[in-house]
Design an enzyme around this catalytic site. Structure first.
Site, PDB file in Angstrom:
ATOM      1  CD  GLU A 115      -2.829  -1.433   0.231  1.00 54.45           C
ATOM      2  OE1 GLU A 115      -2.878  -0.596  -0.690  1.00 54.45           O
ATOM      3  OE2 GLU A 115      -3.535  -2.453   0.267  1.00 54.45           O
ATOM      4  CG  HIS A 139      -4.316  -0.122   5.865  1.00 54.03           C
ATOM      5  ND1 HIS A 139      -5.685   0.000   5.779  1.00 54.03           N
ATOM      6  CD2 HIS A 139      -4.018  -1.328   5.310  1.00 54.03           C
ATOM      7  CE1 HIS A 139      -6.190  -1.072   5.205  1.00 54.03           C
ATOM      8  NE2 HIS A 139      -5.201  -1.901   4.920  1.00 54.03           N
ATOM      9  CG  HIS A 141      -7.082  -5.401   7.797  1.00 57.73           C
ATOM     10  ND1 HIS A 141      -6.511  -6.524   7.231  1.00 57.73           N
ATOM     11  CD2 HIS A 141      -6.800  -4.378   6.950  1.00 57.73           C
ATOM     12  CE1 HIS A 141      -5.905  -6.194   6.090  1.00 57.73           C
ATOM     13  NE2 HIS A 141      -6.058  -4.894   5.913  1.00 57.73           N
ATOM     14  CD  GLU A 169     -15.187   9.703  23.405  1.00 55.45           C
ATOM     15  OE1 GLU A 169     -14.602   8.631  23.370  1.00 55.45           O
ATOM     16  OE2 GLU A 169     -16.322   9.844  23.925  1.00 55.45           O
ATOM     17  CG  HIS A 210      -9.168  -3.629   2.710  1.00 58.25           C
ATOM     18  ND1 HIS A 210      -8.461  -3.809   1.551  1.00 58.25           N
ATOM     19  CD2 HIS A 210      -8.232  -3.637   3.691  1.00 58.25           C
ATOM     20  CE1 HIS A 210      -7.184  -3.957   1.820  1.00 58.25           C
ATOM     21  NE2 HIS A 210      -7.017  -3.851   3.118  1.00 58.25           N
TER      22      HIS A 210
HETATM   23  P1  13P Z   1       1.154  -5.495   3.103  1.00 58.14           P
HETATM   24  O1  13P Z   1       1.586  -6.733   3.837  1.00 58.14           O
HETATM   25  O2  13P Z   1       1.726  -5.432   1.703  1.00 58.14           O
HETATM   26  O3  13P Z   1       1.428  -4.251   3.904  1.00 58.14           O
HETATM   27  O4  13P Z   1      -0.415  -5.583   2.882  1.00 58.14           O
HETATM   28  C1  13P Z   1      -1.292  -5.715   3.974  1.00 58.14           C
HETATM   29  C2  13P Z   1      -2.587  -5.030   3.747  1.00 58.14           C
HETATM   30  O5  13P Z   1      -3.290  -4.736   4.690  1.00 58.14           O
HETATM   31  C3  13P Z   1      -3.020  -4.712   2.355  1.00 58.14           C
HETATM   32  O6  13P Z   1      -4.093  -3.825   2.346  1.00 58.14           O
HETATM   33 ZN    ZN Z   2      -5.275  -3.892   4.227  1.00 59.04          ZN
END
Ligand code: 13P
Ligand code: ZN
Length: 274
Positions: A115, A139, A141, A169, A210
């Site tokens: 990413e 980023h 999940h 808040e 995602h």
């Molecule tokens: P990477 O291992 O390449 O960072 O990918 C993980 C991910 O969350 C892709 O969206």
């Molecule tokens: Zn991801």
């Protein structure tokens, strides 16, 4: 590397804390940090400047010459603290903003996160729009935010308002709301362009089905933003799981009263009558 340097310690600590929150199954998620001038001086001695440049696969001219600490592609967040030099790296962008080279880390090979285009395009937008203040792009999940992208309309106004209502808040922490990118193939320039466009306005952008991208000045602010959003998503999932029939909630009038007392100006677009 000197692991007592503050940004290095904070980077590793965020990776550990994110893993403990269950936001990083396997290699899920990635993290990047734009180094300050004085921080670059402190790590130059650990850098190898003879490595080859490789294409970023997008163009970030306003980041020319900048240094970033980044997680490696396919690397597990759980392992960052155990062996930083195998799992993370420091990269430098070339003078055109089109290529990068690895200066330190990924000692057993590999490349920065898949990413990287989204991270760097977000950094470029935030460098400009925050007057050089934002330095962290994160980023992850998070389960509840992802779950909500299956049952709420993918409309940033509805998402923002529903999450605001779950914790008092929230409108202070993510005052400008949360952007949403419809499901797209991850890992390339297309999703990077869609995400960075939204980062003009928001500090947090959801990738439907995602995960979540957050931007902030430092590691605490960025992690705290992520944590607040996912916590309110967890409350909303519980409310919906109990039947979803709210007998009472925080109303538009309540939000306006809160804005007065907290001396903030809440965007009217989220204060619609329901
Ligand atoms: P990477 O291992 O390449 O960072 O990918 C993980 C991910 O969350 C892709 O969206
Ligand atoms: Zn991801």
């Amino acid at each position: 590397m000197n692991y007592n340097i503050k940004f290095v310690k904070d980077f590793i600590q965020l990776a550990t804390n994110g893993y403990k929150q269950n936001w990083h199954e396997r290699n899920g998620g990635n993290l990047s940090y734009r180094l300050k001038k004085e921080e670059i001086e402190n790590i130059t001695q650990y850098c190898n400047f003879s490595s080859d440049y490789r294409p970023i696969e997008t163009s970030v001219p306003k980041l020319a010459g900048e240094y970033f600490m980044v997680t490696g592609s396919g690397k597990f967040f759980k392992n960052v603290v155990l062996d930083p030099e195998d799992n993370i790296c420091i990269i430098q962008i070339d003078d055109k903003g089109e290529n990068y080279r690895i200066l330190w880390g990924l000692k057993n090979g590999g490349r920065p996160t898949s990413e990287l285009p989204t991270h760097l395009m977000n950094h470029e937008i935030k460098k400009v729009t925050t007057d050089n203040k934002h330095r962290v792009i994160y980023h992850c999940h998070p389960t509840n935010i992802i779950a909500l992208t299956f049952v709420l309309p993918l409309d940033y106004k509805i998402f923002t308002r529903e999450l605001w209502e779950m914790a008092t808040e929230c409108p202070i922490v993510f005052l400008n709301g949360i952007g949403i990118v419809d499901w797209m193939v991850p890992g390339g320039k297309e999703i990077a362009m869609a995400t960075s466009k939204l980062m003009n306005k928001f500090d947090a952008v959801i990738w439907a089905h995602h995960g979540l991208f957050c931007s902030g000045e430092d590691f605490d602010i960025t992690f705290g933003l992520t944590h607040t959003i996912e916590k309110s998503a967890e409350i909303l999932v519980k409310v919906l799981s109990m039947g979803g029939n709210k007998l009472q909630t925080i109303t538009s009038k309540n939000f306006r009263d809160l804005a007065v007392d907290f001396k903030v100006s809440l965007p009217e677009e989220f204060l619609f009558e329901k």
